[in-house]
Enzyme design. Sequence first.
Site, PDB file in Angstrom:
ATOM      1  N   SER A  60      15.289  21.332 -24.976  1.00 57.35           N
ATOM      2  CA  SER A  60      15.863  21.311 -23.642  1.00 57.35           C
ATOM      3  C   SER A  60      16.038  22.750 -23.146  1.00 57.35           C
ATOM      4  O   SER A  60      15.066  23.486 -23.041  1.00 57.35           O
ATOM      5  CB  SER A  60      17.164  20.507 -23.629  1.00 57.35           C
ATOM      6  OG  SER A  60      17.559  20.202 -22.311  1.00 57.35           O
TER       7      SER A  60
ATOM      8  N   GLU B  37      13.122  10.338 -22.043  1.00 56.62           N
ATOM      9  CA  GLU B  37      13.927  11.507 -21.677  1.00 56.62           C
ATOM     10  C   GLU B  37      15.041  11.184 -20.679  1.00 56.62           C
ATOM     11  O   GLU B  37      16.199  11.553 -20.850  1.00 56.62           O
ATOM     12  CB  GLU B  37      13.035  12.594 -21.067  1.00 56.62           C
ATOM     13  CG  GLU B  37      12.002  13.202 -21.994  1.00 56.62           C
ATOM     14  CD  GLU B  37      12.555  14.290 -22.897  1.00 56.62           C
ATOM     15  OE1 GLU B  37      13.780  14.499 -22.904  1.00 56.62           O
ATOM     16  OE2 GLU B  37      11.748  14.928 -23.594  1.00 56.62           O
TER      17      GLU B  37
ATOM     18  N   HIS C 188      16.572  11.680 -24.432  1.00 57.98           N
ATOM     19  CA  HIS C 188      16.546  13.142 -24.488  1.00 57.98           C
ATOM     20  C   HIS C 188      17.322  13.642 -25.705  1.00 57.98           C
ATOM     21  O   HIS C 188      18.481  13.286 -25.888  1.00 57.98           O
ATOM     22  CB  HIS C 188      17.168  13.690 -23.198  1.00 57.98           C
ATOM     23  CG  HIS C 188      17.128  15.168 -23.050  1.00 57.98           C
ATOM     24  ND1 HIS C 188      15.954  15.868 -22.841  1.00 57.98           N
ATOM     25  CD2 HIS C 188      18.115  16.104 -23.054  1.00 57.98           C
ATOM     26  CE1 HIS C 188      16.226  17.153 -22.718  1.00 57.98           C
ATOM     27  NE2 HIS C 188      17.532  17.321 -22.849  1.00 57.98           N
TER      28      HIS C 188
END
Length: 540
Positions: free
Chosen positions: A211, A329, A423
């Site tokens: 990320s 995600e 995610h």
Amino acid sequence: MKRVIATALAASLLATPALAQTLVDAPAGSVEGSAQRSVRVFKGIPYARPPVGPLRWKPPAALPAWSGVRRATEFGPACVQPVSRSRGIYSDPPARMSEDCLTLNIWTPKTATRLPVFVWIHGGALVSGYSHESMYDGARMAERGGVIVVSINYRLGILGYLAHPELSGESGEGVSGNYGLRDQIAALNWVQRNIAAFGGDPGNVTIAGESAGGLSVMYLMASPAARGLFHKAIAQSAYMITAPELKQGRFGLPPAEAVGSAAMTALGAPDLAALRAMDAEKLTNTAAAKGYGPWGTVDGKLLTRQLVETWDRGEQAPVPLIAGFNAGELRSLRVLLPPAPAGPAAYEAAIRERYGDLAEPFLALYPSRDIDAAMLATTRDALYGWTAARLAIGHTAIGRPAYLYLFDHGYPAADDNGLHAFHAAELPYVFGTIGQTAPYWPKIPDDLVNRRLSDAMLGYWSSFARAGVPGAAGQQGWKPYGKEANYMTFAGVPKPGVKLFPGMFALHEAAVCRRRAADIAWNWNAGLASPVLPRTAGCR
């Protein structure tokens, strides 16, 4: 009395080998850690002088070598960040926070000699996170993967990324912002100087992050100041979005210095001295509440141009690369999605209005028959899928190996709550920490399927850190992206494939090309949130 002395002497002799295993004489100074199975752990080692109070928004300064033995048995505090009171899957607030936070942690096998080094950069939108979150425990990777794991803290939020004319004026380089990125570079410099004392090879360093950590990996690959400090890179769920430029507005974004000036006004500070005098936690919380968002700044020094331009020119660090993303995600990040339309007709009309001649390929990939699934996939692909593919394609173009992946693994606690392959879901598998997740993380079953998948991913990642080629015992080979567009899916078992999501990259690359030509930002504003894309010469 003689018996007491003899007993004490014997105990001292017995303790000496254990002490020797956890005592390291490094150029930075002597440090004593602790033993954890067959791994030595060193926690909270400072890598730079903390720029606090009146020194806020200064580059990290080198620390002089300390005298005596520094105890490294407790993690250092997290860098100052807002603490959420909500109970989401990512909720795992740090026990302590401080501006004095520039520390790193090391996990190393007890018998380490010139082992590869894996440097982990945590995620958290450049706003939150810390180096010792439970999932990032490096013991299993060090033990099973035969690598030295280093995790680092870096300044966050307004303390880590504020640009302002006053700050640029007092800088010898005439720039400001990017302090968190400077911290990461300082940590890599510390690794170069010191990691050999811990059994590591400073000539074989892999940077990795997820990320915002993946975004940081791209910043480091693009930064001239980081060149030569690492030799491989892993970008998990990275996003190659528009960055503000220091002194000029571009792509619909105001100059970073203007954003900093607006933030100072919103915080009620008349000048930089007043801002530096504010309590760090109050400053951070208030800035976040008023909408300040931290990003890397294109300053002409650390970041010379937009990331897309760096990759277009083939100027990224030419090191072996792993890049990938997760199938779900946006399932845990629905806040990034636009409002849903009234129905299929409204959805299709909005897409045709925004995408024009690109609407038909768009609707073929993201059809109206399931609007929720289409919205989830659109933003996933426009952010994470397009970025991962662009990294792989760009690296292939300069003749360097790139390995693309899709994490598509699910398990009951996640899938039953609509969080399939969400995610960051891959992180416990990579680190071998499937039993050490955050308090509200969907609990991963401790069964054969999940243990084997974790062993495989840990194997691929650690072998890549060793030799630049990902491989795992008993698993299929992972080919470089190359002309065939190879990739690996992690779903139950690793499975290779070619041409991931055909048409996905071409569509979003065309959309970004048009945005660049029309001076429009590219980020979360995709699909139903997209601006109208003009027809542009030179763009598909």
